[in-house]
Design a protein around this motif. Structure first.
Motif, PDB file in Angstrom:
ATOM      1  N   MET A   1      27.634  47.010  43.389  1.00 55.55           N
ATOM      2  CA  MET A   1      28.299  45.801  43.804  1.00 55.55           C
ATOM      3  C   MET A   1      27.229  44.735  44.029  1.00 55.55           C
ATOM      4  N   ASP A   2      27.500  43.539  43.525  1.00 54.44           N
ATOM      5  CA  ASP A   2      26.621  42.400  43.764  1.00 54.44           C
ATOM      6  C   ASP A   2      27.226  41.528  44.855  1.00 54.44           C
ATOM      7  N   VAL A   3      26.377  41.019  45.734  1.00 55.58           N
ATOM      8  CA  VAL A   3      26.801  40.113  46.796  1.00 55.58           C
ATOM      9  C   VAL A   3      25.966  38.849  46.655  1.00 55.58           C
ATOM     10  N   ILE A   4      26.656  37.713  46.530  1.00 56.34           N
ATOM     11  CA  ILE A   4      25.989  36.440  46.283  1.00 56.34           C
ATOM     12  C   ILE A   4      26.314  35.480  47.418  1.00 56.34           C
ATOM     13  N   PHE A   5      25.277  34.898  47.971  1.00 52.55           N
ATOM     14  CA  PHE A   5      25.415  33.864  48.996  1.00 52.55           C
ATOM     15  C   PHE A   5      25.043  32.554  48.324  1.00 52.55           C
ATOM     16  N   ARG A   6      26.033  31.690  48.143  1.00 55.08           N
ATOM     17  CA  ARG A   6      25.852  30.455  47.379  1.00 55.08           C
ATOM     18  C   ARG A   6      26.025  29.242  48.292  1.00 55.08           C
ATOM     19  N   ARG A   7      25.051  28.351  48.252  1.00 54.49           N
ATOM     20  CA  ARG A   7      25.153  27.090  48.999  1.00 54.49           C
ATOM     21  C   ARG A   7      26.066  26.173  48.184  1.00 54.49           C
ATOM     22  N   THR A   8      27.240  25.864  48.718  1.00 51.55           N
ATOM     23  CA  THR A   8      28.240  25.101  47.958  1.00 51.55           C
ATOM     24  C   THR A   8      28.328  23.640  48.377  1.00 51.55           C
ATOM     25  N   GLY A   9      27.634  23.267  49.421  1.00 53.20           N
ATOM     26  CA  GLY A   9      27.633  21.889  49.895  1.00 53.20           C
ATOM     27  C   GLY A   9      26.529  21.732  50.919  1.00 53.20           C
ATOM     28  N   GLU A  10      26.394  20.531  51.429  1.00 57.75           N
ATOM     29  CA  GLU A  10      25.342  20.292  52.429  1.00 57.75           C
ATOM     30  C   GLU A  10      25.532  21.175  53.659  1.00 57.75           C
ATOM     31  N   ARG A  11      26.775  21.445  54.034  1.00 59.74           N
ATOM     32  CA  ARG A  11      27.044  22.277  55.203  1.00 59.74           C
ATOM     33  C   ARG A  11      28.105  23.329  54.894  1.00 59.74           C
ATOM     34  N   ARG A  12      28.035  23.882  53.681  1.00 57.33           N
ATOM     35  CA  ARG A  12      29.013  24.892  53.257  1.00 57.33           C
ATOM     36  C   ARG A  12      28.324  25.958  52.416  1.00 57.33           C
ATOM     37  N   TYR A  13      28.892  27.151  52.492  1.00 58.85           N
ATOM     38  CA  TYR A  13      28.431  28.222  51.608  1.00 58.85           C
ATOM     39  C   TYR A  13      29.598  29.127  51.285  1.00 58.85           C
ATOM     40  N   ALA A  14      29.422  29.901  50.233  1.00 58.76           N
ATOM     41  CA  ALA A  14      30.429  30.876  49.822  1.00 58.76           C
ATOM     42  C   ALA A  14      29.754  32.231  49.706  1.00 58.76           C
ATOM     43  N   VAL A  15      30.549  33.277  49.873  1.00 56.55           N
ATOM     44  CA  VAL A  15      30.090  34.640  49.615  1.00 56.55           C
ATOM     45  C   VAL A  15      30.943  35.172  48.474  1.00 56.55           C
ATOM     46  N   VAL A  16      30.283  35.659  47.431  1.00 54.42           N
ATOM     47  CA  VAL A  16      30.967  36.207  46.269  1.00 54.42           C
ATOM     48  C   VAL A  16      30.595  37.684  46.177  1.00 54.42           C
ATOM     49  N   VAL A  17      31.605  38.526  46.033  1.00 55.19           N
ATOM     50  CA  VAL A  17      31.404  39.971  45.886  1.00 55.19           C
ATOM     51  C   VAL A  17      31.872  40.348  44.486  1.00 55.19           C
ATOM     52  N   GLU A  18      30.959  40.927  43.704  1.00 55.40           N
ATOM     53  CA  GLU A  18      31.281  41.332  42.338  1.00 55.40           C
ATOM     54  C   GLU A  18      31.075  42.839  42.203  1.00 55.40           C
ATOM     55  N   ALA A  19      32.176  43.565  42.105  1.00 56.34           N
ATOM     56  CA  ALA A  19      32.126  45.017  41.940  1.00 56.34           C
ATOM     57  C   ALA A  19      32.460  45.360  40.493  1.00 56.34           C
ATOM     58  N   ALA A  20      31.794  46.365  39.954  1.00 57.98           N
ATOM     59  CA  ALA A  20      32.006  46.778  38.569  1.00 57.98           C
ATOM     60  C   ALA A  20      33.476  47.106  38.329  1.00 57.98           C
ATOM     61  N   GLY A  21      34.023  46.549  37.246  1.00 57.34           N
ATOM     62  CA  GLY A  21      35.397  46.838  36.864  1.00 57.34           C
ATOM     63  C   GLY A  21      36.443  46.075  37.647  1.00 57.34           C
ATOM     64  N   LYS A  22      36.024  45.181  38.532  1.00 55.22           N
ATOM     65  CA  LYS A  22      36.985  44.419  39.340  1.00 55.22           C
ATOM     66  C   LYS A  22      36.705  42.931  39.188  1.00 55.22           C
ATOM     67  N   GLN A  23      37.716  42.142  39.459  1.00 52.91           N
ATOM     68  CA  GLN A  23      37.542  40.692  39.470  1.00 52.91           C
ATOM     69  C   GLN A  23      36.666  40.310  40.673  1.00 52.91           C
ATOM     70  N   PRO A  24      35.836  39.276  40.529  1.00 50.78           N
ATOM     71  CA  PRO A  24      35.031  38.835  41.678  1.00 50.78           C
ATOM     72  C   PRO A  24      35.941  38.463  42.851  1.00 50.78           C
ATOM     73  N   GLN A  25      35.439  38.711  44.048  1.00 49.44           N
ATOM     74  CA  GLN A  25      36.140  38.320  45.266  1.00 49.44           C
ATOM     75  C   GLN A  25      35.291  37.267  45.971  1.00 49.44           C
ATOM     76  N   VAL A  26      35.968  36.308  46.584  1.00 52.90           N
ATOM     77  CA  VAL A  26      35.267  35.152  47.131  1.00 52.90           C
ATOM     78  C   VAL A  26      35.752  34.835  48.540  1.00 52.90           C
ATOM     79  N   MET A  27      34.834  34.373  49.365  1.00 51.97           N
ATOM     80  CA  MET A  27      35.171  33.766  50.635  1.00 51.97           C
ATOM     81  C   MET A  27      34.521  32.372  50.590  1.00 51.97           C
TER      82      MET A  27
END
Length: 190
Positions: A1-27
């Protein structure tokens, strides 16, 4: 499983979880943005460094958790509800197993708060008032665990602070070494 912490704005971020065989999940947006290090990244480091397999990210790897499938955005309300119910059943099962045994989620919450507090003190920052210091003193084992995590937080906070909007830190669970997305062996250079 990959876990990505992405800076999406000046004061925002997202967490993306990518597991094999599944659609990415996002917060997105993820809670607890902080200029220095986001709350969910602290949780990730605590769980990965200490081998807590039934915390937030271990549960996501097992199909539970609170992350929402990115693919469900274009689905019908009925499909979204069905997928959400399936995920909630998995999460309930994982939570019950954890509460009946190792208590990783409680440990993760407790140590994430302690590690955040100690890291901020070492950096000369004021700790978040909404996360008070623990009432009990740490055991010798917990003190050693916290020291290990705080060293990692010091490394990752420097990387997080260098990220531009759109930049990210990506990990392969349960590694605490960031890597380039799609590359298992390379540190993330942004």
């Amino acid at each position: 499983m990959d876990v990505i912490f992405r800076r999406t704005g000046e004061r925002r971020y997202a967490v993306v979880v990518e597991a094999a065989g599944k659609q990415p999940q996002v917060m997105d947006p993820a809670p607890g943005f902080d200029d220095h290090i986001p709350h969910d990244l602290v949780h990730y480091v605590v769980e990965a460094e200490l081998g807590l397999t039934s915390g937030v990210f271990g549960r996501a790897a097992s199909g539970g958790g609170t992350f929402i499938s990115a693919a469900l955005g274009g689905s019908s309300p009925r499909e979204r509800a069905r997928e959400r119910r399936k995920q909630l059943r998995r999460e309930t099962s994982l939570r019950n197993a954890d509460e009946g045994g190792q208590h990783d989620m409680v440990t993760s919450e407790r140590l994430a708060g302690v590690c955040d507090l100690i890291w901020r003190r070492r950096q000369g920052q004021r700790p978040d008032a909404s996360r008070p210091a623990p009432r009990e003193s740490l055991s010798g084992e917990d003190a050693r665990r916290v020291d290990r995590v705080v060293v990692r937080l010091e490394e990752l906070a420097r990387l997080w602070n260098q990220l531009p909007v759109g930049g990210e830190l990506a990990f392969t669970w349960p590694s605490v070494v960031p890597r380039a997305p799609g590359r298992q062996d390379e540190r993330r250079v942004v």
